[in-house]
Write a protein that holds these residues in place. Structure first.
Motif, PDB file in Angstrom:
ATOM      1  N   ASP A 135     -10.276 -11.514  -7.697  1.00 40.23           N
ATOM      2  CA  ASP A 135      -9.095 -11.662  -8.563  1.00 40.23           C
ATOM      3  C   ASP A 135      -8.392 -10.323  -8.749  1.00 40.23           C
ATOM      4  N   HIS A 136      -9.165  -9.276  -9.005  1.00 40.34           N
ATOM      5  CA  HIS A 136      -8.579  -7.945  -9.207  1.00 40.34           C
ATOM      6  C   HIS A 136      -7.863  -7.464  -7.940  1.00 40.34           C
ATOM      7  N   ALA A 137      -8.488  -7.674  -6.785  1.00 41.07           N
ATOM      8  CA  ALA A 137      -7.904  -7.231  -5.515  1.00 41.07           C
ATOM      9  C   ALA A 137      -6.582  -7.936  -5.244  1.00 41.07           C
ATOM     10  N   VAL A 138      -6.548  -9.239  -5.498  1.00 40.50           N
ATOM     11  CA  VAL A 138      -5.329 -10.003  -5.243  1.00 40.50           C
ATOM     12  C   VAL A 138      -4.238  -9.638  -6.235  1.00 40.50           C
ATOM     13  N   GLU A 139      -4.579  -9.561  -7.505  1.00 43.74           N
ATOM     14  CA  GLU A 139      -3.576  -9.272  -8.532  1.00 43.74           C
ATOM     15  C   GLU A 139      -2.963  -7.884  -8.349  1.00 43.74           C
ATOM     16  N   LYS A 140      -3.737  -6.975  -7.805  1.00 42.98           N
ATOM     17  CA  LYS A 140      -3.245  -5.608  -7.605  1.00 42.98           C
ATOM     18  C   LYS A 140      -2.104  -5.542  -6.597  1.00 42.98           C
ATOM     19  N   PHE A 141      -2.088  -6.467  -5.640  1.00 40.27           N
ATOM     20  CA  PHE A 141      -1.122  -6.359  -4.541  1.00 40.27           C
ATOM     21  C   PHE A 141      -0.175  -7.550  -4.424  1.00 40.27           C
ATOM     22  N   THR A 142      -0.162  -8.422  -5.394  1.00 37.12           N
ATOM     23  CA  THR A 142       0.811  -9.527  -5.386  1.00 37.12           C
ATOM     24  C   THR A 142       1.912  -9.232  -6.397  1.00 37.12           C
ATOM     25  N   GLY A 143       2.966 -10.039  -6.355  1.00 35.86           N
ATOM     26  CA  GLY A 143       4.144  -9.750  -7.164  1.00 35.86           C
ATOM     27  C   GLY A 143       5.127  -8.959  -6.331  1.00 35.86           C
ATOM     28  N   ASP A 144       5.707  -7.921  -6.896  1.00 37.88           N
ATOM     29  CA  ASP A 144       6.611  -7.051  -6.138  1.00 37.88           C
ATOM     30  C   ASP A 144       5.836  -6.332  -5.039  1.00 37.88           C
ATOM     31  N   PHE A 145       6.503  -6.036  -3.921  1.00 36.57           N
ATOM     32  CA  PHE A 145       5.817  -5.356  -2.828  1.00 36.57           C
ATOM     33  C   PHE A 145       6.772  -4.454  -2.060  1.00 36.57           C
ATOM     34  N   ALA A 146       6.182  -3.554  -1.291  1.00 35.93           N
ATOM     35  CA  ALA A 146       6.941  -2.614  -0.471  1.00 35.93           C
ATOM     36  C   ALA A 146       6.915  -3.089   0.974  1.00 35.93           C
ATOM     37  N   ARG A 147       8.071  -3.161   1.601  1.00 37.54           N
ATOM     38  CA  ARG A 147       8.112  -3.599   2.998  1.00 37.54           C
ATOM     39  C   ARG A 147       7.588  -2.536   3.947  1.00 37.54           C
ATOM     40  N   TYR A 148       7.722  -1.272   3.574  1.00 39.03           N
ATOM     41  CA  TYR A 148       7.396  -0.195   4.496  1.00 39.03           C
ATOM     42  C   TYR A 148       6.401   0.773   3.872  1.00 39.03           C
ATOM     43  N   VAL A 149       5.610   1.408   4.730  1.00 40.08           N
ATOM     44  CA  VAL A 149       4.564   2.314   4.265  1.00 40.08           C
ATOM     45  C   VAL A 149       5.157   3.455   3.447  1.00 40.08           C
ATOM     46  N   ASP A 150       6.316   3.987   3.857  1.00 40.68           N
ATOM     47  CA  ASP A 150       6.897   5.109   3.127  1.00 40.68           C
ATOM     48  C   ASP A 150       7.308   4.706   1.714  1.00 40.68           C
ATOM     49  N   GLN A 151       7.755   3.451   1.539  1.00 36.32           N
ATOM     50  CA  GLN A 151       8.060   2.963   0.194  1.00 36.32           C
ATOM     51  C   GLN A 151       6.790   2.869  -0.645  1.00 36.32           C
ATOM     52  N   GLU A 152       5.735   2.342  -0.026  1.00 32.69           N
ATOM     53  CA  GLU A 152       4.467   2.210  -0.740  1.00 32.69           C
ATOM     54  C   GLU A 152       3.923   3.576  -1.142  1.00 32.69           C
TER      55      GLU A 152
END
Length: 233
Positions: free
Chosen positions: A170-187
């Motif tokens: 649950d923690h792993a999924v919640e950490k990376f769902t919702g808004d996201f970055a399309r590109y590595v430099d944005q992340e």
């Protein structure tokens, strides 16, 4: 804890590899050792147990990655038009292509042939050795049901020997769902500017050829892969 079996991750570009890897890494921690076969050194790849490879030789008309009967493969793919649009924008973002209709029209047929060769080789070829362990995951399923998708991947990477820690998942999924970055430099900058799945119709070079392309792929590719048509009125 059971080991993570060495796994090759053939993924068509822009099919959710980083999304899946981030969630898997958040779950496994240092047990998951990542390498990129198309950019990292041989030493890095040899040490890794989770190896990403786009099988780019298929784009050149070659046979690509040799398939080893005893190996295991985590395959990622996506709807062809979503994939190709995103792949084009990735190349524009990294200044490998110009953001023009002319460059898009040159890129589209090559990227589509690459997509067809990729999904046939890894998902549809009846001659794929039955001794291979293959788990195929579409971006659509990963996006709409990340808990089940990641749980299935955990099970695959550990050959069913790991009792899944639901709180950690649950923690792993919640950490990376919702808004996201399309590109590595944005992340890397900590920006996550995207919150919605791609809509093929809003692509700036959308025209009537794209619904025709989708219709031509339904019977041979979309239906066998479990991919929905996106351009049906």
């Amino acid at each position: 804890m059971p080991p993570i079996l060495r796994t090759l991750n053939p993924c068509y570009p822009r099919s959710g590899h980083r999304f899946l890897r981030n969630m898997s890494k958040a779950y496994f921690g240092p047990r998951l050792i990542f390498g990129k076969a198309h950019t990292d050194t041989n030493d890095v790849v040899a040490e890794a147990n989770y190896v990403k490879d786009h099988d780019f030789d298929l784009m050149k008309g070659n046979t690509g990655i040799p398939i080893t009967p005893a190996a295991q493969y985590l395959v990622q793919y996506r709807h062809p038009l979503e994939s190709v649009q995103s792949f084009f924008e990735f190349q524009v973002h990294h200044k490998q292509l110009q953001d023009t209709r002319e460059h898009w029209q040159m890129f589209l047929p090559k990227a589509l042939e690459y997509w067809k060769g990729f999904v046939f080789k890894w998902c549809l070829d009846p001659n794929l050795p039955s001794s291979c362990r293959v788990h195929a995951l579409s971006y659509g399923n990963l996006y709409t049901n990340p808990h089940k998708s990641v749980a299935d991947v955990i099970d695959f990477l550990t050959a069913g020997r790991e009792e899944i820690d639901t709180k950690k998942l649950d923690h792993a999924v919640e950490k990376f769902t919702g808004d996201f970055a399309r590109y590595v430099d944005q992340e890397a900058k900590g920006t996550r500017p995207v919150s919605q799945l791609r809509d093929i119709r809003t692509f700036r070079y959308f025209d009537d050829t794209l619904p025709e392309i989708e219709r031509s792929l339904v019977q041979e590719y979309l239906n066998p892969l479990g991919l929905d048509q996106k351009l049906v009125d």
